[in-house]
Write a protein that holds these residues in place. Structure first.
Motif, mmCIF file in Angstrom:
data_model
loop_
_atom_site.group_PDB
_atom_site.id
_atom_site.type_symbol
_atom_site.label_atom_id
_atom_site.label_comp_id
_atom_site.label_asym_id
_atom_site.label_seq_id
_atom_site.Cartn_x
_atom_site.Cartn_y
_atom_site.Cartn_z
ATOM 1 N N ILE B 126 5.264 -5.472 3.079
ATOM 2 C CA ILE B 126 4.237 -6.283 2.425
ATOM 3 C C ILE B 126 3.536 -7.190 3.436
ATOM 4 N N LEU B 127 4.288 -7.707 4.398
ATOM 5 C CA LEU B 127 3.665 -8.607 5.376
ATOM 6 C C LEU B 127 2.629 -7.867 6.221
ATOM 7 N N VAL B 128 2.998 -6.670 6.676
ATOM 8 C CA VAL B 128 2.040 -5.906 7.485
ATOM 9 C C VAL B 128 0.835 -5.526 6.632
ATOM 10 N N ALA B 129 1.122 -5.094 5.409
ATOM 11 C CA ALA B 129 0.022 -4.718 4.521
ATOM 12 C C ALA B 129 -0.875 -5.922 4.261
ATOM 13 N N ALA B 130 -0.262 -7.100 4.123
ATOM 14 C CA ALA B 130 -1.042 -8.302 3.823
ATOM 15 C C ALA B 130 -2.051 -8.570 4.921
ATOM 16 N N MET B 131 -1.656 -8.326 6.160
ATOM 17 C CA MET B 131 -2.589 -8.546 7.268
ATOM 18 C C MET B 131 -3.837 -7.704 7.091
ATOM 19 N N ALA B 132 -3.612 -6.432 6.715
ATOM 20 C CA ALA B 132 -4.746 -5.539 6.532
ATOM 21 C C ALA B 132 -5.562 -5.946 5.323
ATOM 22 N N VAL B 133 -4.850 -6.299 4.234
ATOM 23 C CA VAL B 133 -5.552 -6.622 2.998
ATOM 24 C C VAL B 133 -6.460 -7.840 3.210
ATOM 25 N N ARG B 134 -5.994 -8.784 3.982
ATOM 26 C CA ARG B 134 -6.810 -9.979 4.229
ATOM 27 C C ARG B 134 -8.098 -9.644 4.956
ATOM 28 N N LYS B 135 -8.047 -8.593 5.775
ATOM 29 C CA LYS B 135 -9.255 -8.224 6.528
ATOM 30 C C LYS B 135 -10.227 -7.398 5.682
ATOM 31 N N GLY B 136 -9.785 -6.916 4.539
ATOM 32 C CA GLY B 136 -10.720 -6.229 3.662
ATOM 33 C C GLY B 136 -10.662 -4.714 3.742
ATOM 34 N N VAL B 137 -11.572 -4.114 3.002
ATOM 35 C CA VAL B 137 -11.498 -2.683 2.756
ATOM 36 C C VAL B 137 -11.606 -1.844 4.022
ATOM 37 N N SER B 138 -12.392 -2.313 4.997
ATOM 38 C CA SER B 138 -12.595 -1.455 6.166
ATOM 39 C C SER B 138 -11.296 -1.289 6.945
ATOM 40 N N LEU B 139 -10.512 -2.342 7.016
ATOM 41 C CA LEU B 139 -9.247 -2.212 7.746
ATOM 42 C C LEU B 139 -8.216 -1.434 6.921
ATOM 43 N N LEU B 279 3.601 6.224 2.594
ATOM 44 C CA LEU B 279 3.903 5.257 1.530
ATOM 45 C C LEU B 279 3.336 3.891 1.885
ATOM 46 N N PHE B 280 3.401 3.548 3.166
ATOM 47 C CA PHE B 280 2.817 2.280 3.586
ATOM 48 C C PHE B 280 1.332 2.260 3.254
ATOM 49 N N PHE B 281 0.672 3.360 3.538
ATOM 50 C CA PHE B 281 -0.765 3.417 3.248
ATOM 51 C C PHE B 281 -1.030 3.247 1.757
ATOM 52 N N LYS B 282 -0.241 3.958 0.972
ATOM 53 C CA LYS B 282 -0.455 3.897 -0.476
ATOM 54 C C LYS B 282 -0.231 2.473 -0.987
ATOM 55 N N ILE B 283 0.833 1.864 -0.500
ATOM 56 C CA ILE B 283 1.123 0.496 -0.939
ATOM 57 C C ILE B 283 -0.006 -0.432 -0.531
ATOM 58 N N MET B 284 -0.498 -0.215 0.684
ATOM 59 C CA MET B 284 -1.572 -1.079 1.185
ATOM 60 C C MET B 284 -2.805 -0.962 0.290
ATOM 61 N N VAL B 285 -3.167 0.263 -0.051
ATOM 62 C CA VAL B 285 -4.339 0.459 -0.908
ATOM 63 C C VAL B 285 -4.122 -0.206 -2.262
ATOM 64 N N LEU B 286 -2.935 0.039 -2.840
ATOM 65 C CA LEU B 286 -2.678 -0.521 -4.168
ATOM 66 C C LEU B 286 -2.641 -2.052 -4.123
ATOM 67 N N TYR B 287 -2.078 -2.561 -3.055
ATOM 68 C CA TYR B 287 -1.993 -4.008 -2.853
ATOM 69 C C TYR B 287 -3.399 -4.588 -2.795
ATOM 70 N N TYR B 288 -4.217 -3.965 -1.978
ATOM 71 C CA TYR B 288 -5.596 -4.436 -1.828
ATOM 72 C C TYR B 288 -6.303 -4.419 -3.177
ATOM 73 N N ILE B 289 -6.096 -3.339 -3.906
ATOM 74 C CA ILE B 289 -6.815 -3.214 -5.175
ATOM 75 C C ILE B 289 -6.286 -4.206 -6.202
ATOM 76 N N SER B 290 -4.988 -4.434 -6.196
ATOM 77 C CA SER B 290 -4.446 -5.445 -7.111
ATOM 78 C C SER B 290 -5.050 -6.798 -6.813
ATOM 79 N N VAL B 291 -5.098 -7.144 -5.523
ATOM 80 C CA VAL B 291 -5.659 -8.448 -5.147
ATOM 81 C C VAL B 291 -7.101 -8.559 -5.610
ATOM 82 N N LEU B 292 -7.839 -7.474 -5.381
ATOM 83 C CA LEU B 292 -9.250 -7.463 -5.754
ATOM 84 C C LEU B 292 -9.405 -7.638 -7.260
ATOM 85 N N THR B 293 -8.545 -6.935 -8.008
ATOM 86 C CA THR B 293 -8.643 -7.005 -9.467
ATOM 87 C C THR B 293 -8.344 -8.417 -9.956
ATOM 88 N N VAL B 294 -7.299 -9.016 -9.431
ATOM 89 C CA VAL B 294 -6.953 -10.375 -9.859
ATOM 90 C C VAL B 294 -8.092 -11.322 -9.526
#
Lengths: 392, 366
Positions: B126-139, B279-294
């Motif tokens: 989650i921590l690694v994914a969070a770094m990417a999610v904070r940078k947005g969709v392109s990352l 799986l990391f990629f999938k989690i990252m995408v879902l994480y990003y989308i959850s954040v966006l939805t909220v």
């Protein structure tokens, strides 16, 4: 400018702190703290529910001390034994009572003692399948008497007996894949319902000055209990029935002499079908390409007569051995060939109606063997010394 | 309102979707337990059944090129019902992310890190994914093409490595089970890998692609992912035969069986690589989308502040979701396809129909 320096210095400190966290590793395994298990044996214990779990551990030695010293030879393995209800309990007990951690990743085989094989194995091997350190490619073998004596055998050729057996099975695998029974193959047969599992039998021969391990036929399981075995001749017949044979040979005897053939290739095709009277008929076609490897006798024949005669002789020998194996299997009601599975695969609809009576059907199954031998090569010589026209 | 202003190319979007489908193929054991040696048929049928679904997603993407799923819902059903449905989707995305997070934990535990506590693995991911999610969709989508290539190459290599153990007879008999099993298997395949593509309705406004390209990219993603899945299942059936349904992770066992002489064996690490990567990629995408939805639901412009909070929620949610893997597998086989279907199939379809009836979207510039 100062701010940046301060910031990077701070970052560096944090990173250094992280390295402290990362240095500790709680599930490290160093070689000198491990016992590498090379073989696991299961034997029946005195109490009916329990079994003896025997672990063979290959000793790790540095080459400098181990190479020349012959007194070291007998210490190349350690044998550990526990008497418990299940394999894993046994392994846990042994693990607790040893100075090192047991490593099962490199286990090569599971050897079932004859007693335990005859009593049924389904409830005994769950640990082998479940434990993620265990592999499905470990070999399954049945000991002629007890697994312990196989695992403890000190051989001349190889100091660790399970490595020796592994090498032996690998050699046999090159002859035919059906010699080598991996855990996967064994379990696949056990789960199949109608097919009978088989496993090679290994026997310890105690000669005067040394011990030898030999392959001695194949154990046949009915359900999960060993009910009998094929002897060497029958085993060969079984292997030929299954096809895909690349090496090894056929020896045939007739009143004119003895001939040994080398198998270049032996393939089979089988057709399983239902006869109108209701019993199952299997048509087995064997296509073999043989070379003449050695002849003795046949003195009064010319090479021209000899070749068709040899073809005929080898065909008879192959068919006879195949039938012998089949008769042995039929007597035990054990479908070691997977004919039922073939039937299931080809006629799934009919199968549902006859599945229940498969035992009965297998007992009455008709096997038609048709052997086609090609004998293209006679080796380096075309005539043998004993032949009539070879004499000047 | 566009929260993340980053944009990605159509290719990137395609690879992200392909990678997403590939990630789901790790879960083939769910369907293997239902249809055994016919699992490849279930995979094939599932994929074919999903073609109309892909077309449905494409239509929604084309009809509303500048609005994400929540905005579409708002426009189609009005603000109140739209918000309620949006909240439901929000739950769906977070649950999906958490389930995949537990999968990652369970699988890593089963394959390489036996003694590492689950929570450590989850938090690391989650921590690694969070770094990417904070940078947005392109990352988030940047490495998808790389991941797809690696996964595909590993698949090809693994098939070559087990060629000597393939038994074609393992595929027989075909169609031996009661039809309901095939329907169940098809349903699992349809909802678990493909239906989940609905999440991409949240980021399609960020992808720069023309009307015509949308369908093409979706179809390519579908083929790339679908072929991967089909070949994974075919490989596992051919090697494992009737023991297929016994294992928690059939692909792992298949790779463990690789044995080409003494040199080339024990290559299960290949499986672990794709497992963690995908799986990391999938989690990252879902994480990003959850954040966006909220962020969308709560009308938060700066979604970055939400990232870690939601990550923490996902970790705890994931850890408490299922008491044990057996229950998890059972739910994936029996209940999940039914709970997911409304979100993945029925609602998009309904939205499409209502939008057509109400003649939406109204072209504002005209």
């Amino acid at each position: 400018m100062r701010g940046i320096w301060l910031k990077s210095a701070g970052l560096l400190m944090v990173l250094l702190l992280f390295s402290l966290l990362l240095a500790g590793c709680w599930d490290y395994h160093e070689l000198e703290t491990l016992f590498i298990v090379t073989g696991v044996g299961l034997d029946k214990a005195a109490e009916p529910e329990k079994m003896e779990i025997i672990l063979q551990i290959g000793k790790t030695r540095s080459p400098a001390t181990g190479s020349s010293d012959s007194s070291n030879q007998k210490d190349s393995i350690i044998l550990m034994k526990a008497i418990k209800d299940t394999t894993v309990e046994g392994i846990m007990q042994l693990d607790q009572n040893s100075s090192r951690t047991l490593l099962l990743h490199h286990n090569q085989m599971m050897i079932l003692g004859r007693d335990i094989a005859e009593a049924g194995v389904k409830g005994r091997i769950d640990g082998f399948l479940r434990n993620q350190e265990m592999r499905m490619e470990i070999l399954v073998m049945v000991a002629d008497r007890r697994a312990e004596e196989i695992l403890s055998a000190k051989l001349e050729e190889e100091q660790i007996s399970s490595m020796y057996l592994y090498g032996m099975m690998q050699d046999l695998y090159n002859i035919s894949p059906y010699y080598k029974i991996r855990m996967l193959d064994f379990v696949s047969r056990l789960r199949d319902g109608t097919s009978s599992a088989v496993a090679p039998i290994v026997k310890l021969d105690e000669l005067e000055d040394k011990k030898e391990l030999k392959l001695e036929g194949m154990a046949i399981f009915k359900e999960d209990k060993m009910v009998g075995s094929l002897n060497d001749q029958e085993l060969q017949g079984y292997i030929w029935t299954m096809g895909d044979v690349r090496q090894s040979g056929v020896a045939a005897q007739s009143d004119k002499g003895r001939a040994v053939f080398h198998i270049a290739k032996l393939e089979t095709k089988r057709e399983v079908g239902l006869k109108p009277e209701g019993n199952v008929r299997v048509k087995l076609s064997v296509y073999a390409t043989l070379d003449v490897a050695e002849l003795r006798g046949f003195g009064e024949m010319t090479p021209l007569e000899l070749m068709p005669y040899l073809v005929d002789l080898s065909e008879k020998q192959i068919s006879q051995q195949i039938m012998a194996a089949f008769k042995a299997a039929q007597e035990l009601d054990a479908d070691i060939y997977g004919f039922g599975l073939d039937f299931h695969r080809l006629h799934p609809k009919v199968w549902k109606t006859i599945k229940k009576q498969w035992d009965q059907l297998f007992r009455e199954l008709e096997l038609d063997v048709e052997v086609n031998v090609k004998l293209p090569a006679t080796g380096q010589i075309a005539k043998s010394l004993e032949m009539e026209d070879a004499k000047p | 309102m566009r929260i993340d202003k980053g944009s990605i190319s159509g290719m990137q979007f395609m690879f992200a979707m392909a990678c997403y489908i590939q990630a789901s193929t790790l879960l083939t054991s769910f369907v293997a337990a239902v249809t055994t040696q016919d699992s490849w048929l279930a995979a094939l049928f599932g994929s074919l059944v999903c073609l109309p679904l892909i077309w449905l997603f494409r239509s929604l993407m084309v009809m509303f090129p500048n609005q994400n799923l929540l905005e579409i819902l708002d426009e189609v059903y009005g603000p109140v019902l739209g918000k309620i449905l949006g909240a439901a989707y929000c739950w769906f995305f977070i649950t999906l992310a958490s389930i995949n997070l537990t999968d990652l934990g369970d699988f890593t535990k089963l394959t390489i890190m036996e003694e590492t506590p689950n929570v450590v693995l989850l938090i690391m991911c989650i921590l690694v994914a969070a770094m990417a999610v904070r940078k947005g969709v392109s990352l988030v989508t940047r490495f998808s093409d790389f991941f797809v290539t690696v996964a595909f190459s590993i698949l090809v290599v693994s098939i070559v490595l087990v060629l000597n153990q393939i038994k074609p007879a393992n595929f027989l008999p075909i169609f031996d089970q009661p039809p309901i099993k095939y329907i169940q298997g098809t349903h699992i395949i349809a909802t678990i890998p493909y239906g989940e593509l609905v999440v991409f309705l949240m980021i399609h406004p960020n992808a720069k692609m023309s009307r015509r390209d949308t369908g093409r990219y979706l179809l390519w993603a579908f083929f790339l992912g679908g072929f991967t899945m089909l070949f994974i299942v075919l490989r596992d059936v051919a090697v494992l035969g009737n023991t297929l349904d016994m294992f928690t992770i059939p692909s792992l066992v298949t790779l463990r069986l690789v044995n080409l002489g003494m040199a080339l064996s024990r290559v299960e690490i290949l499986f672990v690589i794709i497992l963690i990567m995908l799986l990391f990629f999938k989690i990252m995408v879902l994480y990003y989308i959850s954040v966006l939805t909220v962020a969308h639901l709560l009308k938060i412009k700066k979604y970055r502040n939400l990232v870690l909070a939601l990550g923490a929620l996902m970790v705890t949610y994931g850890l408490t979701l299922y008491p044990c893997p057996v229950r998890h597998a059972a739910s994936a086989q029996e209940t999940v396809p039914f709970i997911w279907s409304p979100f993945e199939i029925l609602l998009p379809l309904l939205t499409f129909i209502v939008a057509k009836i109400r003649k939406l979207p109204v072209r504002k510039e005209m």
